[in-house]
Scaffold this motif. Sequence first.
Motif, mmCIF file in Angstrom:
data_model
loop_
_atom_site.group_PDB
_atom_site.id
_atom_site.type_symbol
_atom_site.label_atom_id
_atom_site.label_comp_id
_atom_site.label_asym_id
_atom_site.label_seq_id
_atom_site.Cartn_x
_atom_site.Cartn_y
_atom_site.Cartn_z
ATOM 1 N N GLN A 118 42.231 31.753 37.055
ATOM 2 C CA GLN A 118 41.798 32.709 38.060
ATOM 3 C C GLN A 118 42.091 34.146 37.615
ATOM 4 O O GLN A 118 41.315 35.049 37.852
ATOM 5 N N GLU A 120 42.342 35.041 34.489
ATOM 6 C CA GLU A 120 41.494 35.330 33.332
ATOM 7 C C GLU A 120 40.074 35.657 33.772
ATOM 8 O O GLU A 120 39.456 36.577 33.228
ATOM 9 N N ALA A 121 39.569 34.923 34.767
ATOM 10 C CA ALA A 121 38.234 35.224 35.269
ATOM 11 C C ALA A 121 38.216 36.626 35.877
ATOM 12 O O ALA A 121 37.238 37.363 35.734
ATOM 13 N N SER A 122 39.287 36.998 36.546
ATOM 14 C CA SER A 122 39.351 38.331 37.158
ATOM 15 C C SER A 122 39.309 39.425 36.098
ATOM 16 O O SER A 122 38.657 40.450 36.285
ATOM 17 N N ILE A 123 39.997 39.204 35.003
ATOM 18 C CA ILE A 123 39.962 40.185 33.914
ATOM 19 C C ILE A 123 38.569 40.214 33.304
ATOM 20 O O ILE A 123 37.997 41.273 33.070
ATOM 21 N N ALA A 124 38.005 39.030 33.077
ATOM 22 C CA ALA A 124 36.687 38.971 32.438
ATOM 23 C C ALA A 124 35.627 39.676 33.285
ATOM 24 O O ALA A 124 34.678 40.237 32.757
ATOM 25 N N LEU A 125 35.805 39.634 34.624
ATOM 26 C CA LEU A 125 34.843 40.322 35.488
ATOM 27 C C LEU A 125 35.260 41.768 35.730
ATOM 28 O O LEU A 125 34.620 42.475 36.504
ATOM 29 N N ASN A 126 36.353 42.164 35.095
ATOM 30 C CA ASN A 126 36.780 43.562 35.101
ATOM 31 C C ASN A 126 37.280 44.034 36.461
ATOM 32 O O ASN A 126 37.184 45.228 36.787
ATOM 33 N N PHE A 127 37.822 43.133 37.267
ATOM 34 C CA PHE A 127 38.452 43.559 38.519
ATOM 35 C C PHE A 127 39.686 44.390 38.205
ATOM 36 O O PHE A 127 40.430 44.077 37.270
ATOM 37 N N ILE A 136 41.287 38.146 45.254
ATOM 38 C CA ILE A 136 41.330 36.843 44.589
ATOM 39 C C ILE A 136 42.668 36.125 44.750
ATOM 40 O O ILE A 136 42.712 34.973 45.144
ATOM 41 N N MET B 61 37.894 39.679 24.826
ATOM 42 C CA MET B 61 37.861 39.748 26.296
ATOM 43 C C MET B 61 39.117 40.419 26.843
ATOM 44 O O MET B 61 39.264 40.552 28.044
ATOM 45 N N LEU B 63 42.061 39.208 26.839
ATOM 46 C CA LEU B 63 42.994 38.250 27.423
ATOM 47 C C LEU B 63 44.197 38.048 26.514
ATOM 48 O O LEU B 63 45.210 37.488 26.909
ATOM 49 N N ARG B 99 35.970 47.194 28.408
ATOM 50 C CA ARG B 99 35.779 45.782 28.741
ATOM 51 C C ARG B 99 34.507 45.543 29.545
ATOM 52 O O ARG B 99 33.987 44.426 29.576
ATOM 53 N N PHE B 106 34.075 30.359 30.765
ATOM 54 C CA PHE B 106 35.218 29.561 30.323
ATOM 55 C C PHE B 106 34.926 28.067 30.355
ATOM 56 O O PHE B 106 34.069 27.602 31.096
ATOM 57 N N HIS B 114 37.742 30.069 46.882
ATOM 58 C CA HIS B 114 37.725 30.463 48.294
ATOM 59 C C HIS B 114 36.468 31.253 48.663
ATOM 60 O O HIS B 114 36.362 31.756 49.773
ATOM 61 N N VAL B 128 33.598 45.864 41.689
ATOM 62 C CA VAL B 128 33.839 46.484 40.383
ATOM 63 C C VAL B 128 32.778 47.547 40.106
ATOM 64 O O VAL B 128 33.085 48.688 39.796
ATOM 65 N N ARG B 172 27.546 34.349 37.254
ATOM 66 C CA ARG B 172 28.547 35.340 37.643
ATOM 67 C C ARG B 172 28.812 36.333 36.517
ATOM 68 O O ARG B 172 28.987 37.524 36.752
#
Lengths: 224, 281
Positions: A118, A120-127, A136, B61, B63, B99, B106, B114, B128, B172
């Motif tokens: 969760q 990682e997805a947030s970072i990938a979507l640049n939140f 999230i 990315m 990460l 970024r 993934f 949620h 964003v 997404r």
Amino acid sequence: MWDWQYARSILPKLLEVIPTTLAATFAGFIIACLLGLPLALAKRSRMKWISIPVTAVTEFIRSTPLLIQLFVLVFVLPQSFGITLSPFLAGIIGLGIHYSTYLSEVYRSGIDAIPRGQWEASIALNFSKARTWTRIMLPQSIPPTIPVMGNYLIVMFKETPTLSAITVVELLMTAKVVGSASFKYVEAFTLVGVIFFILSYPSALLVRALERRMKRSERRGLAR
Amino acid sequence: MSQIIQRMDENEPIVRYRNITKSFGDHIVLKELDLDILPGEKIALIGPSGSGKTTIARLLMTLEEPTSGTIEVGGEMLWHMQRKGNWVAANEKHLHRVRSKIGMVFQHFNLFPHMTILRNVTEALVHVLKMPKSEANQRALEILERVGLKEHTQHYPAQLSGGQKQRVAIARALVMQPQIMLFDEVTSALDPELVGEVLDVIKGIASEGDMAMILITHEMDFARDVADRILFTDGGLIVEQGTPKDIFENPESPRLQSFLSRFLKGQSELQADTRIAAGTE
Ligand SMILES: Nc1ncnc2c1ncn2[C@@H]1O[C@H](COP(=O)(O)OP(=O)(O)OP(=O)(O)O)[C@@H](O)[C@H]1O
Ligand SMILES: [Mg+2]
């Protein structure tokens, strides 16, 4: 031994203080909820100069009796800092701070339970960090903790007699006063016990039902 | 800024890995990696488990942080920025900006459980990119239609199959219009019968052309079909690279040769295993 008529005559006096007792419980609970969240975030912080002192202080508060903390609020604050709180205010603050340390652990376990993916997805979507928390992480981590929170609310309710030690007029205090006026303690204390039971047992059942419902929806895969 | 974009012609790489080393403790996972990716280029990464494929993607990315070396994205340093004439480690603001050109899908989908499917896709547009909700919804619906999920917009991720979830995850990432998209074994967690629908969606996106892609995959046929260039990694190095034809028909290095033969053999063994497990043999 047991005087029904007397019991009936003192009941209104006891019922009268139920609102105070409930108010202290809920106000303390709200403080605990609001304070518990930043404590949880601070304890999880990667910045050691935040996490270490906050962890130390919360552990200290959690490992010392509420009664002592209430005494500090009532006796030490006025003397050392010139801050005088009413007994009720000191009571809810003490209760709130004490239980915020427990609730912070509840929040923390909720946050830690979120899968790494969760984040990682947030970072990938640049939140941004803030959005990641508000959109999230918290919406996912808080709902599963609601039953545990409910249990703490009941525990706090049962803890309110401690406030009588700093002269908050709640149930136990009233029973003591009523009892000492007539030297008939059995009725007064028994009624207090019954009132606590009548209020907390259904609440406990409610929390358990809530818990079962959440487990069910989790099994159906809707919660996560 | 616009000048930089204009200077980026077809032959100017959109991504440059330079001398990238990544280690976890004293375990060196990538060794002095150099890699250029052109705008719109489709690159497949293949190689044995633990060879560093995922790490290559995760570094881009943001990460994972490189131990040493630099990565440029669209002519800008990703992990570094200039302050008073000196190169320093990038701060959150800088990372946030650079970024935005990159997206990732993934292995385990990582959908937001949620939120409805629609909100999974609109959330980053609204929060964003600060796009108005109505516009975000419209964009999301278009993309969800493209991945064949228009009927499921109001469902939650838990109500979908793995293949559907992965298509949502692709939508997404896609809706953010990245210039480079990373796919890390996006079909490895799927039941075999659901792999095809996801690969078809990716093939569709790839055929549209303008977005660069890094595809980490164990699906060799898919890599052959989609990739312009295939990189074979082993032991933290890019051991061999070339067109699909080069790689599959004329593998030069012994390591790639043995990987490919082991891989093909492994695949038939795997199929035999599943048949045994299913009790059909
Ligand atoms: N966070 C981490 N901490 C320690 N070691 C790691 C970490 N992430 C990856 N590694 C190690 O780095 C090496 C390369 O990992 P990586 O995930 O990049 O390989 P891969 O090529 O993607 O493999 P696979 O095909 O199994 O996904 C592995 O040996 C792995 O154990
Ligand atoms: Mg991998």
